[in-house]
Design a protein around this motif. Structure first.
Motif, PDB file in Angstrom:
ATOM      1  N   GLN A  52      -3.158 -36.988  21.094  1.00 56.24           N
ATOM      2  CA  GLN A  52      -2.601 -35.396  21.363  1.00 56.24           C
ATOM      3  C   GLN A  52      -3.255 -34.507  20.482  1.00 56.24           C
ATOM      4  O   GLN A  52      -3.020 -33.230  20.996  1.00 56.24           O
ATOM      5  CB  GLN A  52      -0.967 -35.840  20.930  1.00 56.24           C
ATOM      6  N   ALA A  53      -4.080 -34.924  19.681  1.00 59.35           N
ATOM      7  CA  ALA A  53      -4.632 -33.869  18.808  1.00 59.35           C
ATOM      8  C   ALA A  53      -5.880 -34.447  18.788  1.00 59.35           C
ATOM      9  O   ALA A  53      -6.364 -35.915  19.037  1.00 59.35           O
ATOM     10  CB  ALA A  53      -4.026 -33.830  17.260  1.00 59.35           C
ATOM     11  N   SER A  54      -7.007 -34.007  18.115  1.00 58.47           N
ATOM     12  CA  SER A  54      -8.430 -34.369  18.158  1.00 58.47           C
ATOM     13  C   SER A  54      -8.503 -35.481  16.746  1.00 58.47           C
ATOM     14  O   SER A  54      -7.563 -35.410  16.096  1.00 58.47           O
ATOM     15  CB  SER A  54      -9.367 -33.363  17.684  1.00 58.47           C
ATOM     16  N   THR A  57      -8.293 -33.832  13.429  1.00 60.26           N
ATOM     17  CA  THR A  57      -6.879 -33.358  12.958  1.00 60.26           C
ATOM     18  C   THR A  57      -5.983 -34.670  12.594  1.00 60.26           C
ATOM     19  O   THR A  57      -5.285 -34.475  11.561  1.00 60.26           O
ATOM     20  CB  THR A  57      -6.086 -32.619  14.292  1.00 60.26           C
ATOM     21  N   TRP A  58      -6.217 -35.570  13.231  1.00 57.45           N
ATOM     22  CA  TRP A  58      -5.583 -36.867  12.967  1.00 57.45           C
ATOM     23  C   TRP A  58      -6.023 -37.142  11.566  1.00 57.45           C
ATOM     24  O   TRP A  58      -5.197 -37.906  10.775  1.00 57.45           O
ATOM     25  CB  TRP A  58      -5.563 -38.214  13.916  1.00 57.45           C
ATOM     26  N   LYS A  61      -4.429 -35.380   8.939  1.00 53.44           N
ATOM     27  CA  LYS A  61      -3.085 -35.529   8.785  1.00 53.44           C
ATOM     28  C   LYS A  61      -2.951 -36.637   7.772  1.00 53.44           C
ATOM     29  O   LYS A  61      -1.933 -36.813   6.814  1.00 53.44           O
ATOM     30  CB  LYS A  61      -2.517 -35.816  10.255  1.00 53.44           C
ATOM     31  N   LYS A 134      -3.212 -23.472  16.741  1.00 46.82           N
ATOM     32  CA  LYS A 134      -2.939 -24.925  17.333  1.00 46.82           C
ATOM     33  C   LYS A 134      -3.218 -26.040  16.348  1.00 46.82           C
ATOM     34  O   LYS A 134      -2.091 -26.873  16.168  1.00 46.82           O
ATOM     35  CB  LYS A 134      -3.429 -24.998  18.725  1.00 46.82           C
ATOM     36  N   GLU A 135      -4.416 -26.285  16.041  1.00 47.12           N
ATOM     37  CA  GLU A 135      -4.865 -27.108  15.251  1.00 47.12           C
ATOM     38  C   GLU A 135      -4.026 -27.132  14.022  1.00 47.12           C
ATOM     39  O   GLU A 135      -3.846 -28.211  13.353  1.00 47.12           O
ATOM     40  CB  GLU A 135      -6.308 -26.946  14.766  1.00 47.12           C
ATOM     41  N   ASN A 138      -0.445 -28.524  14.624  1.00 44.83           N
ATOM     42  CA  ASN A 138      -0.527 -29.902  14.786  1.00 44.83           C
ATOM     43  C   ASN A 138      -0.418 -30.639  13.537  1.00 44.83           C
ATOM     44  O   ASN A 138       0.102 -31.625  13.279  1.00 44.83           O
ATOM     45  CB  ASN A 138      -1.736 -30.267  15.794  1.00 44.83           C
TER      46      ASN A 138
END
Length: 178
Positions: A52-54, A57-58, A61, A134-135, A138
């Motif tokens: 759902q994200a790049s 980004t994952w 997180k 947005k990033e 997320n």
């Protein structure tokens, strides 16, 4: 997932993840350990990645959760400036301009260290790392509106810290705080 594919992810994203962690923890050895732990956890949990994200980004997180766990365990919130992004100096600048810009960067990071973690994080992600709204949303689990509002409030708080410290002056400061 194939090990070769994951090695490519590591090669592509490990430096960015390391820098992000270093900016949050302020200790090179801890950042190195957390970077390795981030990729270890990502490898073990890759089947949970929903795209759902790049991938970056994952990974951020996962890194962010490690840092938060670290702070919860230590019950500390601290920040040590990370200046390597700014160490490459423009050769067109005069020596006095280089010194002024360097002083401005140090002052900004000093003021940033006084902000609450939420503000530090949004400034690091949006203004230093250059992530999109947005990033950032997320990564932080925020709406885009919250990211925009938090960024505006964080920048105001940073500006206030700089003004109170008597450090918001000169062109070098205005070029850093936009």
């Amino acid at each position: 997932m194939q090990q070769k594919q994951f090695e490519c992810f590591y090669e592509e994203y490990s430096d960015a993840i390391f820098k992000y962690i270093l900016m949050l923890v302020g200790n090179k050895e801890t950042a190195e350990d957390f970077t390795q732990e981030t990729f270890y956890r990502a490898y073990k949990q890759f089947e949970t990645f929903k795209e759902q994200a790049s991938i970056q980004t994952w990974l951020r997180k996962i890194a962010r959760n490690l840092v938060y766990d670290h702070y919860r365990r230590k019950r500390i919130i601290q920040f040590i400036p990370f200046l390597s992004q700014h160490e490459q100096q423009d050769t067109n600048l005069l020596p006095s301009e280089i010194v002024e810009k360097g002083e401005a960067i140090v002052a900004v990071y000093r003021a940033l260290s006084k902000l609450k973690l939420e503000y530090k994080e949004v400034i690091i992600l949006r203004k230093i790392e250059g992530l999109s709204i947005k990033e950032t949303g997320n990564l932080l689990g925020w709406t885009e509106v919250k990211v925009k509002n938090a960024t505006a409030r964080a920048m105001q708080a940073l500006k206030k810290e700089l003004e109170e410290g008597g450090e918001l002056h000169g062109e070098g400061f205005r070029s850093i705080i936009k």
